[in-house]
Scaffold this motif. Structure first.
Motif, PDB file in Angstrom:
ATOM      1  N   GLU A  17      28.434 -33.115 -27.267  1.00 30.94           N
ATOM      2  CA  GLU A  17      27.226 -32.437 -27.748  1.00 30.94           C
ATOM      3  C   GLU A  17      26.667 -31.483 -26.701  1.00 30.94           C
ATOM      4  N   GLU A  18      26.749 -31.888 -25.452  1.00 25.96           N
ATOM      5  CA  GLU A  18      26.240 -31.066 -24.351  1.00 25.96           C
ATOM      6  C   GLU A  18      27.026 -29.753 -24.238  1.00 25.96           C
ATOM      7  N   GLY A  22      26.201 -24.954 -19.881  1.00 30.05           N
ATOM      8  CA  GLY A  22      24.806 -24.641 -20.139  1.00 30.05           C
ATOM      9  C   GLY A  22      24.616 -23.628 -21.259  1.00 30.05           C
ATOM     10  N   LYS A  23      23.366 -23.348 -21.558  1.00 33.19           N
ATOM     11  CA  LYS A  23      23.041 -22.386 -22.612  1.00 33.19           C
ATOM     12  C   LYS A  23      22.495 -21.071 -22.062  1.00 33.19           C
ATOM     13  N   GLU A  24      22.205 -21.044 -20.769  1.00 27.44           N
ATOM     14  CA  GLU A  24      21.705 -19.815 -20.158  1.00 27.44           C
ATOM     15  C   GLU A  24      22.877 -18.911 -19.771  1.00 27.44           C
ATOM     16  N   ILE A  72      36.692 -25.926 -31.063  1.00 24.41           N
ATOM     17  CA  ILE A  72      35.477 -26.737 -30.895  1.00 24.41           C
ATOM     18  C   ILE A  72      34.403 -25.913 -30.184  1.00 24.41           C
ATOM     19  N   ALA A  73      34.781 -25.192 -29.141  1.00 20.16           N
ATOM     20  CA  ALA A  73      33.824 -24.331 -28.446  1.00 20.16           C
ATOM     21  C   ALA A  73      33.277 -23.265 -29.381  1.00 20.16           C
ATOM     22  N   LEU A  74      34.146 -22.662 -30.181  1.00 20.02           N
ATOM     23  CA  LEU A  74      33.697 -21.586 -31.074  1.00 20.02           C
ATOM     24  C   LEU A  74      32.751 -22.106 -32.151  1.00 20.02           C
ATOM     25  N   ALA A  75      32.975 -23.311 -32.628  1.00 15.93           N
ATOM     26  CA  ALA A  75      32.041 -23.888 -33.607  1.00 15.93           C
ATOM     27  C   ALA A  75      30.650 -24.038 -32.979  1.00 15.93           C
ATOM     28  N   LYS A  76      30.620 -24.471 -31.725  1.00 13.35           N
ATOM     29  CA  LYS A  76      29.340 -24.586 -31.018  1.00 13.35           C
ATOM     30  C   LYS A  76      28.730 -23.206 -30.790  1.00 13.35           C
ATOM     31  N   ALA A  77      29.574 -22.232 -30.448  1.00 10.32           N
ATOM     32  CA  ALA A  77      29.089 -20.867 -30.205  1.00 10.32           C
ATOM     33  C   ALA A  77      28.486 -20.259 -31.473  1.00 10.32           C
ATOM     34  N   LEU A 179      31.124  -4.805  -5.885  1.00 14.26           N
ATOM     35  CA  LEU A 179      32.103  -5.842  -5.556  1.00 14.26           C
ATOM     36  C   LEU A 179      31.530  -6.647  -4.405  1.00 14.26           C
ATOM     37  N   CYS A 180      31.227  -7.910  -4.669  1.00 14.85           N
ATOM     38  CA  CYS A 180      30.553  -8.718  -3.660  1.00 14.85           C
ATOM     39  C   CYS A 180      31.095 -10.136  -3.653  1.00 14.85           C
ATOM     40  N   CYS A 181      31.252 -10.675  -2.461  1.00 14.68           N
ATOM     41  CA  CYS A 181      31.579 -12.084  -2.272  1.00 14.68           C
ATOM     42  C   CYS A 181      30.357 -12.752  -1.643  1.00 14.68           C
ATOM     43  N   TYR A 182      29.959 -13.865  -2.185  1.00  9.93           N
ATOM     44  CA  TYR A 182      28.732 -14.493  -1.691  1.00  9.93           C
ATOM     45  C   TYR A 182      28.731 -15.983  -2.032  1.00  9.93           C
ATOM     46  N   GLU A 183      27.829 -16.702  -1.429  1.00  9.49           N
ATOM     47  CA  GLU A 183      27.651 -18.126  -1.689  1.00  9.49           C
ATOM     48  C   GLU A 183      26.248 -18.352  -2.236  1.00  9.49           C
ATOM     49  N   LYS A 184      26.190 -19.190  -3.261  1.00  7.65           N
ATOM     50  CA  LYS A 184      24.915 -19.366  -3.954  1.00  7.65           C
ATOM     51  C   LYS A 184      24.934 -20.700  -4.695  1.00  7.65           C
ATOM     52  N   GLU A 185      23.754 -21.272  -4.827  1.00  8.46           N
ATOM     53  CA  GLU A 185      23.591 -22.484  -5.626  1.00  8.46           C
ATOM     54  C   GLU A 185      23.641 -22.101  -7.105  1.00  8.46           C
ATOM     55  N   LEU A 186      24.578 -22.689  -7.850  1.00  7.03           N
ATOM     56  CA  LEU A 186      24.671 -22.434  -9.286  1.00  7.03           C
ATOM     57  C   LEU A 186      24.134 -23.632 -10.057  1.00  7.03           C
ATOM     58  N   SER A 187      23.546 -23.344 -11.211  1.00  6.01           N
ATOM     59  CA  SER A 187      23.157 -24.395 -12.145  1.00  6.01           C
ATOM     60  C   SER A 187      23.480 -23.900 -13.550  1.00  6.01           C
ATOM     61  N   GLU A 188      24.766 -23.972 -13.882  1.00  3.23           N
ATOM     62  CA  GLU A 188      25.248 -23.466 -15.174  1.00  3.23           C
ATOM     63  C   GLU A 188      25.980 -24.597 -15.895  1.00  3.23           C
ATOM     64  N   GLY A 189      25.209 -25.608 -16.285  1.00  2.00           N
ATOM     65  CA  GLY A 189      25.786 -26.750 -16.970  1.00  2.00           C
ATOM     66  C   GLY A 189      26.460 -27.704 -16.000  1.00  2.00           C
ATOM     67  N   ALA A 190      26.931 -28.824 -16.532  1.00  2.00           N
ATOM     68  CA  ALA A 190      27.511 -29.881 -15.697  1.00  2.00           C
ATOM     69  C   ALA A 190      28.758 -29.427 -14.958  1.00  2.00           C
ATOM     70  N   ARG A 191      29.472 -28.446 -15.513  1.00  2.00           N
ATOM     71  CA  ARG A 191      30.739 -28.020 -14.922  1.00  2.00           C
ATOM     72  C   ARG A 191      30.578 -26.995 -13.797  1.00  2.00           C
ATOM     73  N   HIS A 192      29.419 -26.360 -13.703  1.00  2.00           N
ATOM     74  CA  HIS A 192      29.171 -25.358 -12.656  1.00  2.00           C
ATOM     75  C   HIS A 192      27.823 -25.631 -12.016  1.00  2.00           C
ATOM     76  N   THR A 193      27.761 -26.636 -11.158  1.00  2.00           N
ATOM     77  CA  THR A 193      26.496 -27.011 -10.543  1.00  2.00           C
ATOM     78  C   THR A 193      26.696 -27.264  -9.054  1.00  2.00           C
ATOM     79  N   GLY A 194      25.847 -26.634  -8.238  1.00  2.00           N
ATOM     80  CA  GLY A 194      25.897 -26.843  -6.799  1.00  2.00           C
ATOM     81  C   GLY A 194      26.258 -25.580  -6.045  1.00  2.00           C
ATOM     82  N   MET A 195      26.309 -25.676  -4.724  1.00  2.00           N
ATOM     83  CA  MET A 195      26.651 -24.534  -3.890  1.00  2.00           C
ATOM     84  C   MET A 195      28.053 -24.040  -4.252  1.00  2.00           C
ATOM     85  N   SER A 196      28.170 -22.723  -4.414  1.00  2.00           N
ATOM     86  CA  SER A 196      29.409 -22.144  -4.939  1.00  2.00           C
ATOM     87  C   SER A 196      29.783 -20.894  -4.168  1.00  2.00           C
ATOM     88  N   ALA A 197      31.090 -20.660  -4.054  1.00  2.00           N
ATOM     89  CA  ALA A 197      31.628 -19.462  -3.402  1.00  2.00           C
ATOM     90  C   ALA A 197      32.091 -18.502  -4.487  1.00  2.00           C
TER      91      ALA A 197
END
Length: 206
Positions: A17-18, A22-24, A72-77, A179-197
């Protein structure tokens, strides 16, 4: 990976269901779209999953097409689009099976498409270039190899990750706008959460 194997792989992940990402909408996409895209644009979202990016673009007044390998993803979309009172034209496809129309889109969006191995990645860049109108915009976001240290999302295979040199080479037929490489805290659902490169690319078809 075959279409059926990819579909099974992603259906297993999206079958909850989740919204796993994320939805953002993706933050880099929002930032670049506000600069380079406008209402009325024809936009293609590659592997749009549960629709967070495609639906946001449609809410900005754009005409959005998207595809994904997971039914399944498309049905949710589709349900997410309905809840947001917008229309997105979705099709069940992978990047090789999708009907890339020549010089049709004002923008192609490729957010975390790192299921693609090096050969598929090269094909996607060519397909995106072919399908963009002259002056059309490609917006891409992905993880860099340092993400293997953070382990907060993305693939564990290093050849699926992006370096600046690699992306410059793949985008050689484009004019690079950002074109940029950077590190940042992500909060994009359970699969993309935390400091990221991360790597972000915005490029224009010449």
């Amino acid at each position: 990976m075959s279409f059926s194997d990819a579909a099974q792989f992603w259906n297993e992940r999206f079958n909850q269901e989740e919204f796993i990402f994320g939805k953002e909408p993706n933050e880099y996409l929002v930032q670049q779209a506000k600069i380079f895209l406008k209402p009325g644009n024809q936009v293609l979202c590659i592997a749009d999953g549960e629709g967070r990016n495609g639906v946001w673009l449609a809410k900005q007044g754009m005409s959005v097409t998207g595809f994904d390998v997971s039914d399944i993803a498309l049905a949710k979309a589709k349900q997410f689009a309905k809840e947001n009172q917008v229309e997105v034209s979705y099709s069940l496809s992978d990047s090789d099976g999708f009907d890339w129309q020549d010089q049709f889109y004002d923008a192609v969006i490729a957010i975390f498409i790192q299921f693609a191995d090096p050969k598929m990645r090269a094909r996607i860049f060519k397909q995106a270039h072919q399908s963009l109108k002259p002056g059309g915009i490609l917006i891409l976001q992905g993880y860099t190899p340092k993400q293997l240290e953070y382990k907060t999302g993305g693939p564990s295979l290093i050849d699926h990750l992006y370096t600046e040199e690699m992306i410059r080479d793949l985008a050689k037929d484009f004019e690079i706008l950002d074109l940029c490489c950077y590190e940042k805290e992500l909060s994009e659902g359970a699969r993309h959460t935390g400091m990221s490169a991360l790597l972000g690319l915005t490029a224009k078809k010449c």
